[in-house]
Motif scaffolding. Structure first.
Motif, PDB file in Angstrom:
ATOM      1  N   CYS A   8       0.843  -1.192   0.000  1.00 18.41           N
ATOM      2  CA  CYS A   8       0.000   0.000   0.000  1.00 18.41           C
ATOM      3  C   CYS A   8       0.880   1.245   0.000  1.00 18.41           C
ATOM      4  O   CYS A   8       1.947   1.263   0.631  1.00 18.41           O
ATOM      5  CB  CYS A   8      -0.892  -0.006   1.231  1.00 18.41           C
ATOM      6  N   ASP A   9       0.449   2.272  -0.715  1.00 21.69           N
ATOM      7  CA  ASP A   9       1.141   3.562  -0.714  1.00 21.69           C
ATOM      8  C   ASP A   9       0.745   4.321   0.542  1.00 21.69           C
ATOM      9  O   ASP A   9      -0.445   4.488   0.824  1.00 21.69           O
ATOM     10  CB  ASP A   9       0.756   4.374  -1.953  1.00 21.69           C
ATOM     11  N   LEU A  10       1.743   4.817   1.271  1.00 23.88           N
ATOM     12  CA  LEU A  10       1.496   5.454   2.562  1.00 23.88           C
ATOM     13  C   LEU A  10       2.278   6.761   2.685  1.00 23.88           C
ATOM     14  O   LEU A  10       3.120   7.081   1.856  1.00 23.88           O
ATOM     15  CB  LEU A  10       1.923   4.494   3.691  1.00 23.88           C
ATOM     16  N   GLY A  11       1.972   7.500   3.754  1.00 20.13           N
ATOM     17  CA  GLY A  11       2.706   8.732   4.025  1.00 20.13           C
ATOM     18  C   GLY A  11       2.415   9.828   3.025  1.00 20.13           C
ATOM     19  O   GLY A  11       3.279  10.650   2.719  1.00 20.13           O
ATOM     20  N   GLU A  12       1.173   9.860   2.520  1.00 20.13           N
ATOM     21  CA  GLU A  12       0.842  10.827   1.477  1.00 20.13           C
ATOM     22  C   GLU A  12       0.113  12.062   2.000  1.00 20.13           C
ATOM     23  O   GLU A  12      -0.405  12.860   1.224  1.00 20.13           O
ATOM     24  CB  GLU A  12       0.044  10.124   0.370  1.00 20.13           C
ATOM     25  N   SER A  13       0.093  12.224   3.311  1.00 20.64           N
ATOM     26  CA  SER A  13      -0.404  13.482   3.880  1.00 20.64           C
ATOM     27  C   SER A  13       0.654  14.565   3.673  1.00 20.64           C
ATOM     28  O   SER A  13       1.816  14.281   3.331  1.00 20.64           O
ATOM     29  CB  SER A  13      -0.694  13.303   5.367  1.00 20.64           C
ATOM     30  N   PHE A  14       0.267  15.810   3.907  1.00 22.45           N
ATOM     31  CA  PHE A  14       1.210  16.921   3.696  1.00 22.45           C
ATOM     32  C   PHE A  14       0.801  18.074   4.591  1.00 22.45           C
ATOM     33  O   PHE A  14      -0.308  18.601   4.475  1.00 22.45           O
ATOM     34  CB  PHE A  14       1.205  17.356   2.228  1.00 22.45           C
ATOM     35  N   GLY A  15       1.698  18.452   5.502  1.00 25.86           N
ATOM     36  CA  GLY A  15       1.379  19.554   6.401  1.00 25.86           C
ATOM     37  C   GLY A  15       0.139  19.243   7.221  1.00 25.86           C
ATOM     38  O   GLY A  15       0.051  18.210   7.877  1.00 25.86           O
ATOM     39  N   ASN A  27      -2.545  -2.954   9.467  1.00 24.19           N
ATOM     40  CA  ASN A  27      -2.959  -4.252  10.007  1.00 24.19           C
ATOM     41  C   ASN A  27      -3.241  -5.275   8.912  1.00 24.19           C
ATOM     42  O   ASN A  27      -3.318  -6.474   9.207  1.00 24.19           O
ATOM     43  CB  ASN A  27      -4.210  -4.085  10.871  1.00 24.19           C
ATOM     44  N   ASP A  28      -3.377  -4.818   7.688  1.00 33.11           N
ATOM     45  CA  ASP A  28      -3.790  -5.731   6.617  1.00 33.11           C
ATOM     46  C   ASP A  28      -2.778  -5.888   5.492  1.00 33.11           C
ATOM     47  O   ASP A  28      -2.914  -6.793   4.667  1.00 33.11           O
ATOM     48  CB  ASP A  28      -5.119  -5.246   6.027  1.00 33.11           C
ATOM     49  N   VAL A  29      -1.765  -5.029   5.428  1.00 35.75           N
ATOM     50  CA  VAL A  29      -0.780  -5.126   4.357  1.00 35.75           C
ATOM     51  C   VAL A  29       0.522  -5.719   4.895  1.00 35.75           C
ATOM     52  O   VAL A  29       0.726  -5.827   6.101  1.00 35.75           O
ATOM     53  CB  VAL A  29      -0.523  -3.753   3.710  1.00 35.75           C
ATOM     54  N   THR A  30       1.409  -6.106   3.968  1.00 38.82           N
ATOM     55  CA  THR A  30       2.686  -6.684   4.382  1.00 38.82           C
ATOM     56  C   THR A  30       3.882  -5.823   3.974  1.00 38.82           C
ATOM     57  O   THR A  30       4.995  -6.047   4.435  1.00 38.82           O
ATOM     58  CB  THR A  30       2.846  -8.101   3.795  1.00 38.82           C
ATOM     59  N   SER A  31       3.650  -4.839   3.106  1.00 46.82           N
ATOM     60  CA  SER A  31       4.703  -3.878   2.785  1.00 46.82           C
ATOM     61  C   SER A  31       4.081  -2.535   2.435  1.00 46.82           C
ATOM     62  O   SER A  31       2.917  -2.470   2.017  1.00 46.82           O
ATOM     63  CB  SER A  31       5.592  -4.373   1.626  1.00 46.82           C
ATOM     64  N   VAL A  32       4.861  -1.465   2.629  1.00 51.53           N
ATOM     65  CA  VAL A  32       4.354  -0.125   2.336  1.00 51.53           C
ATOM     66  C   VAL A  32       5.374   0.656   1.518  1.00 51.53           C
ATOM     67  O   VAL A  32       6.585   0.442   1.625  1.00 51.53           O
ATOM     68  CB  VAL A  32       4.017   0.667   3.620  1.00 51.53           C
ATOM     69  N   ASN A  33       4.846   1.569   0.715  1.00 58.89           N
ATOM     70  CA  ASN A  33       5.657   2.443  -0.121  1.00 58.89           C
ATOM     71  C   ASN A  33       5.454   3.865   0.395  1.00 58.89           C
ATOM     72  O   ASN A  33       4.351   4.399   0.298  1.00 58.89           O
ATOM     73  CB  ASN A  33       5.214   2.338  -1.580  1.00 58.89           C
ATOM     74  N   VAL A  34       6.494   4.456   0.947  1.00 62.97           N
ATOM     75  CA  VAL A  34       6.361   5.733   1.645  1.00 62.97           C
ATOM     76  C   VAL A  34       6.726   6.899   0.727  1.00 62.97           C
ATOM     77  O   VAL A  34       7.837   6.936   0.178  1.00 62.97           O
ATOM     78  CB  VAL A  34       7.238   5.761   2.912  1.00 62.97           C
ATOM     79  N   ALA A  35       5.787   7.834   0.571  1.00 65.10           N
ATOM     80  CA  ALA A  35       6.033   9.031  -0.226  1.00 65.10           C
ATOM     81  C   ALA A  35       7.236   9.790   0.320  1.00 65.10           C
ATOM     82  O   ALA A  35       7.431   9.870   1.535  1.00 65.10           O
ATOM     83  CB  ALA A  35       4.795   9.927  -0.231  1.00 65.10           C
ATOM     84  N   LYS A  56       4.858  -2.058  13.573  1.00 71.92           N
ATOM     85  CA  LYS A  56       4.036  -3.211  13.197  1.00 71.92           C
ATOM     86  C   LYS A  56       4.810  -4.216  12.338  1.00 71.92           C
ATOM     87  O   LYS A  56       4.222  -5.137  11.754  1.00 71.92           O
ATOM     88  CB  LYS A  56       2.769  -2.746  12.485  1.00 71.92           C
ATOM     89  N   ASN A  57       6.123  -4.020  12.265  1.00 68.61           N
ATOM     90  CA  ASN A  57       7.004  -4.955  11.559  1.00 68.61           C
ATOM     91  C   ASN A  57       6.626  -5.128  10.090  1.00 68.61           C
ATOM     92  O   ASN A  57       6.633  -6.238   9.548  1.00 68.61           O
ATOM     93  CB  ASN A  57       7.019  -6.319  12.267  1.00 68.61           C
ATOM     94  N   ILE A  58       6.289  -4.015   9.454  1.00 69.92           N
ATOM     95  CA  ILE A  58       5.913  -4.012   8.044  1.00 69.92           C
ATOM     96  C   ILE A  58       7.125  -3.611   7.205  1.00 69.92           C
ATOM     97  O   ILE A  58       7.858  -2.689   7.568  1.00 69.92           O
ATOM     98  CB  ILE A  58       4.745  -3.037   7.789  1.00 69.92           C
ATOM     99  N   ARG A  59       7.334  -4.295   6.081  1.00 70.51           N
ATOM    100  CA  ARG A  59       8.460  -3.958   5.200  1.00 70.51           C
ATOM    101  C   ARG A  59       8.240  -2.581   4.569  1.00 70.51           C
ATOM    102  O   ARG A  59       7.125  -2.267   4.135  1.00 70.51           O
ATOM    103  CB  ARG A  59       8.612  -5.019   4.116  1.00 70.51           C
ATOM    104  N   ILE A  60       9.309  -1.821   4.486  1.00 67.81           N
ATOM    105  CA  ILE A  60       9.212  -0.422   4.055  1.00 67.81           C
ATOM    106  C   ILE A  60      10.010  -0.178   2.773  1.00 67.81           C
ATOM    107  O   ILE A  60      11.147  -0.626   2.636  1.00 67.81           O
ATOM    108  CB  ILE A  60       9.729   0.514   5.162  1.00 67.81           C
ATOM    109  N   GLY A  61       9.395   0.557   1.861  1.00 70.76           N
ATOM    110  CA  GLY A  61      10.063   0.935   0.628  1.00 70.76           C
ATOM    111  C   GLY A  61       9.877   2.404   0.329  1.00 70.76           C
ATOM    112  O   GLY A  61       8.952   3.051   0.839  1.00 70.76           O
ATOM    113  N   ALA A  62      10.753   2.936  -0.501  1.00 73.32           N
ATOM    114  CA  ALA A  62      10.640   4.324  -0.953  1.00 73.32           C
ATOM    115  C   ALA A  62       9.681   4.400  -2.138  1.00 73.32           C
ATOM    116  O   ALA A  62       9.645   3.497  -2.977  1.00 73.32           O
ATOM    117  CB  ALA A  62      12.007   4.863  -1.349  1.00 73.32           C
TER     118      ALA A  62
END
Length: 253
Positions: A8-15, A27-35, A56-62
């Motif tokens: 899932c794409d995450l961290g897309e809030s701004f200010g 709670n439902d995904v296994t990896s995230v893509n952080v903006a 939550k021990n989720i794999r993190i990507g850029a």
């Protein structure tokens, strides 16, 4: 046995502007893509998102995108391969700083939006992105559209790749996603989206908008975290996959 990653794409809030249900959807995904600040996100959002995922021990990507906050990185901007290399290196470095500060480790890189779709078809652009990832860290996994130039470029340079499919998007007969500007780009019914994604995982095929089956490899499934019903959809997708005998698990090794 079928095994698939759910990202899932995450961290897309701004200010002060909040987008998505970042904490709950973890709670439902296994990896995230952080903006990384170009199409969405800012330093504080990046830090908080990294902390949430690590807890939550989720794999993190850029999730590097085009420099287009107003357009959310979804507008095609003509950039050179060299510019693509530079912006990808820059954004990976930004997120990696927060990961190191929090004691975490980056697993993968997945381009965002228009950059992702442009690279899927543009050989020179995809090679520049793959080179950027490889030169920062050759151990990173490159996420890209299944069957795309980006996957081929990653494999050619020696990166491990993960072929990505989309739960809520329709496909064209060349294997590309239907552009969001066109009618029927999004699958509106959750049941239809789940049926499509289960078939992609189990049969390696997807029905295109032209009525032709397209071969596809599903290593990881993308669900979008900014939709109105993203959280319930994520839970529905995961439970449906598991009830169909498909193991939802982060990419390892």
């Amino acid at each position: 046995m079928s095994i698939v990653d759910l990202n899932c794409d995450l961290g897309e809030s701004f200010g002060v502007y909040k987008i998505g249900n970042d904490e709950d959807i973890l709670n439902d995904v296994t990896s995230v893509n952080v903006a990384c600040g170009f199409h969405a996100g800012d330093p504080s959002v990046m830090r908080k998102t990294v902390q949430l995922a690590l807890n939550k021990n989720i794999r993190i990507g850029a999730h590097p995108g085009l420099q287009d906050l107003i357009g959310f990185g979804r507008r095609n901007i003509k950039i050179s391969p060299k510019e693509a290399f530079d912006i990808v290196v820059y954004q990976i470095g930004a997120l990696n700083g927060f990961l190191q500060a929090e004691g975490g480790r980056m697993q993968h890189v997945k381009p965002h939006g228009a950059l992702y779709n442009m690279a899927a078809k543009d050989k020179d652009l995809s090679e520049a992105i793959a080179e950027a990832v490889y030169k920062v860290n050759p151990e990173l996994i490159l996420y890209g559209l299944s069957g795309s130039e980006l996957i081929r470029a990653g494999q050619a340079i020696g990166l491990r790749t993960a072929s990505e499919v989309f739960a809520d998007r329709t496909y064209q007969q060349d294997g590309s996603l239907t552009p969001r500007t066109e009618e029927n780009a999004l699958i509106e019914k959750d049941e239809d989206a789940v049926s499509q994604v289960i078939r992609m995982v189990k049969e390696g095929k997807v029905m295109s908008q032209q009525g032709v089956d397209v071969p596809i490899q599903a290593d990881t499934i993308c669900i979008h975290g900014d939709g109105a019903h993203a959280l319930t959809f994520a839970r529905y997708v995961r439970s449906s996959l598991e009830s169909s005998g498909i193991t939802v698990k982060a990419i390892t090794g």
